[in-house]
Design a protein around this motif. Structure first.
Motif, PDB file in Angstrom:
ATOM      1  N   LEU A 140     -75.734  39.303  15.472  1.00 28.70           N
ATOM      2  CA  LEU A 140     -75.970  38.821  16.830  1.00 28.70           C
ATOM      3  C   LEU A 140     -74.698  38.808  17.667  1.00 28.70           C
ATOM      4  O   LEU A 140     -73.661  38.310  17.226  1.00 28.70           O
ATOM      5  N   ASN A 141     -74.798  39.336  18.885  1.00 23.23           N
ATOM      6  CA  ASN A 141     -73.734  39.152  19.867  1.00 23.23           C
ATOM      7  C   ASN A 141     -74.328  38.422  21.072  1.00 23.23           C
ATOM      8  O   ASN A 141     -75.521  38.095  21.090  1.00 23.23           O
ATOM      9  N   LEU A 142     -73.517  38.153  22.071  1.00 25.86           N
ATOM     10  CA  LEU A 142     -73.971  37.356  23.204  1.00 25.86           C
ATOM     11  C   LEU A 142     -75.113  38.041  23.948  1.00 25.86           C
ATOM     12  O   LEU A 142     -76.078  37.388  24.363  1.00 25.86           O
ATOM     13  N   LEU A 192     -82.851  37.614  23.572  1.00 20.92           N
ATOM     14  CA  LEU A 192     -83.797  36.813  22.799  1.00 20.92           C
ATOM     15  C   LEU A 192     -84.280  35.612  23.598  1.00 20.92           C
ATOM     16  O   LEU A 192     -85.486  35.342  23.680  1.00 20.92           O
ATOM     17  N   GLN A 193     -83.326  34.905  24.190  1.00 20.22           N
ATOM     18  CA  GLN A 193     -83.673  33.708  24.957  1.00 20.22           C
ATOM     19  C   GLN A 193     -84.581  34.049  26.140  1.00 20.22           C
ATOM     20  O   GLN A 193     -85.580  33.362  26.386  1.00 20.22           O
ATOM     21  N   GLY A 197     -75.774  37.912  10.486  1.00 17.44           N
ATOM     22  CA  GLY A 197     -74.997  36.798  11.032  1.00 17.44           C
ATOM     23  C   GLY A 197     -74.637  37.022  12.486  1.00 17.44           C
ATOM     24  O   GLY A 197     -75.273  37.811  13.192  1.00 17.44           O
ATOM     25  N   GLY A 198     -73.602  36.338  12.922  1.00 16.65           N
ATOM     26  CA  GLY A 198     -73.084  36.542  14.266  1.00 16.65           C
ATOM     27  C   GLY A 198     -72.009  37.623  14.238  1.00 16.65           C
ATOM     28  O   GLY A 198     -71.471  37.958  13.177  1.00 16.65           O
ATOM     29  N   ARG A 238     -75.002  29.194  23.690  1.00 16.53           N
ATOM     30  CA  ARG A 238     -76.267  29.898  23.966  1.00 16.53           C
ATOM     31  C   ARG A 238     -77.035  30.190  22.691  1.00 16.53           C
ATOM     32  O   ARG A 238     -78.272  30.158  22.668  1.00 16.53           O
ATOM     33  N   GLU A 239     -76.315  30.485  21.605  1.00 18.51           N
ATOM     34  CA  GLU A 239     -76.988  30.730  20.334  1.00 18.51           C
ATOM     35  C   GLU A 239     -77.702  29.469  19.852  1.00 18.51           C
ATOM     36  O   GLU A 239     -78.867  29.520  19.445  1.00 18.51           O
TER      37      GLU A 239
END
Length: 379
Positions: free
Chosen positions: A37-39, A45-46, A74-75, A101-102
């Motif tokens: 996951l990145n920003l 997703l959000q 992971g991130g 945000r995550e």
């Protein structure tokens, strides 16, 4: 016909027509980095979760990862590292924005009103486990490999880890957090972070079955429909589960975590003499990890042991912010992922060397207002 909302993106979103209503599908789509996951991905997703929450045509959401290797490893730790070394002592704008945000996205998954099915196939680590753990129907397969190995890079099991680790049987969560030990699908179900084992060969059949449903306007009824769809697939796979590690080792885990303080627990684990390969690997994970990180991992779990889900994420954003501003984190990432020399120069050789004031500083708010102070939806 599947309606694709985003293509050529790090997150693919589509709407699958069903007998009545639709199933929203989200696919993490960075196979080259094991869907880490990145920003951008968190934001996508959000946004999609927000849109579907209020869309009456979407009855359920199915989340998976591209490729066969990983759901999500992971991130994007290298991006967090770049942010940390660019602003020693902080604020580390990218990293701190990413964490806030995550965690908001993780909390929304935990409290999402509609059923969310996660296909947790392959590697599920760190931020990937945060996504899976928050879903209401968590499927694991014969190739699921789960770990929260943050002690090796001087972070901590975040993304709600303070919640789900504390809710595991006995001392299992504490042991996994301190050692970064790897677990499989059987362990995931035993420890409560997954719900069903379904063989990976059934994935498309599961999706097809979801699309044959006449979905209701009631989230509760739809949740039951998801269960009725998944149940026969899980029943077909009884007898094919891999051998677990956590439950058979619970007596050892209980004894190892039975210390008067964190120092004794660390001594128990790192001093273990064993021929058991799983316990030996767990021992070595803690032995090579940051003892400062082991100290804040243990304290974080203790301080949140009775916390609500809301309080957990507010505590985690505080610790993540103070950790990413400290050089221990950058050094851990450098040694493991950047230079890959696997020779981190940790701040302290032993947990007993960590001054109380230093440990306290990680649990002191670094800002006037918690970035997740407004995080209250669903509570």
């Amino acid at each position: 016909m599947e309606e694709l909302l985003m293509s050529e993106s790090s997150v693919l979103c589509s709407e699958l027509p069903a007998a009545a209503g639709k199933v929203g599908r989200i696919t993490l789509n960075l196979e080259s980095t094991l869907n880490s996951l990145n920003l951008e991905m968190v934001n996508l997703l959000q946004a999609q979760l927000d849109a579907w929450r209020d869309d009456p045509t979407i009855a359920a959401v199915f989340i998976d990862g591209a490729g066969e290797k990983a759901f999500c490893a992971g991130g994007d730790v290298q991006a967090l590292y770049a942010s940390a070394i660019a602003s020693p002592g902080g604020p580390c704008d990218y990293a701190e924005t990413f964490f806030a945000r995550e965690y908001r996205m993780n909390y929304d998954l935990h409290t999402y009103p509609k059923p969310v099915i996660c296909w947790g196939h392959g590697i599920v680590m760190g931020g990937g486990l945060g996504v899976m753990a928050g879903c209401s129907h968590r499927i694991v397969t014969e190739r699921t490999r789960i770990a929260m190995p943050e002690v090796t890079i001087a972070l901590f099991p975040d993304v709600g880890g303070s919640w789900f680790l504390n809710h595991m049987p006995g001392n299992a969560g504490e042991f996994l957090a301190l050692t970064g030990a790897s677990i499989n699908a059987t362990d995931a179900i035993y420890t409560g972070i997954a719900d069903r084992f379904i063989g990976s060969e059934h994935k498309q059949a599961v999706i097809d079955a979801l699309c044959k449903q006449g979905w209701s306007a009631s989230n509760e009824e739809n949740d039951g429909l998801v269960r009725s769809v998944l149940r026969p697939f899980a029943e077909q796979c009884i007898g094919t589960w891999p051998a677990g590690q956590v439950e058979p080792h619970m007596a050892s885990i209980t004894a190892l975590c039975d210390g008067d303080n964190v120092h004794q627990v660390i001594d128990n684990i790192t001093g273990l003499e064993t021929e058991d390969p799983w316990l030996a690997k767990a021992r070595d994970g803690l032995a090579h990890g940051s003892k400062l990180a082991a100290s804040w991992i243990h304290r974080q779990l203790w301080e949140t042991r009775h916390a609500s889900l809301l309080e957990v994420f507010q505590a985690e954003i505080q610790l993540a912010t103070t950790v990413v501003r400290h050089p221990e984190f950058a050094e851990g990432v450098r040694a493991l992922l950047i230079d890959k020399d696997r020779k981190p120069s940790w701040s302290y050789a032993a947990s007993r060397d960590v001054p109380g004031s230093v440990l306290d500083s990680f649990f002191t708010a670094p800002w006037d207002s918690n970035p997740l102070a407004d995080l209250s939806r669903g509570e």
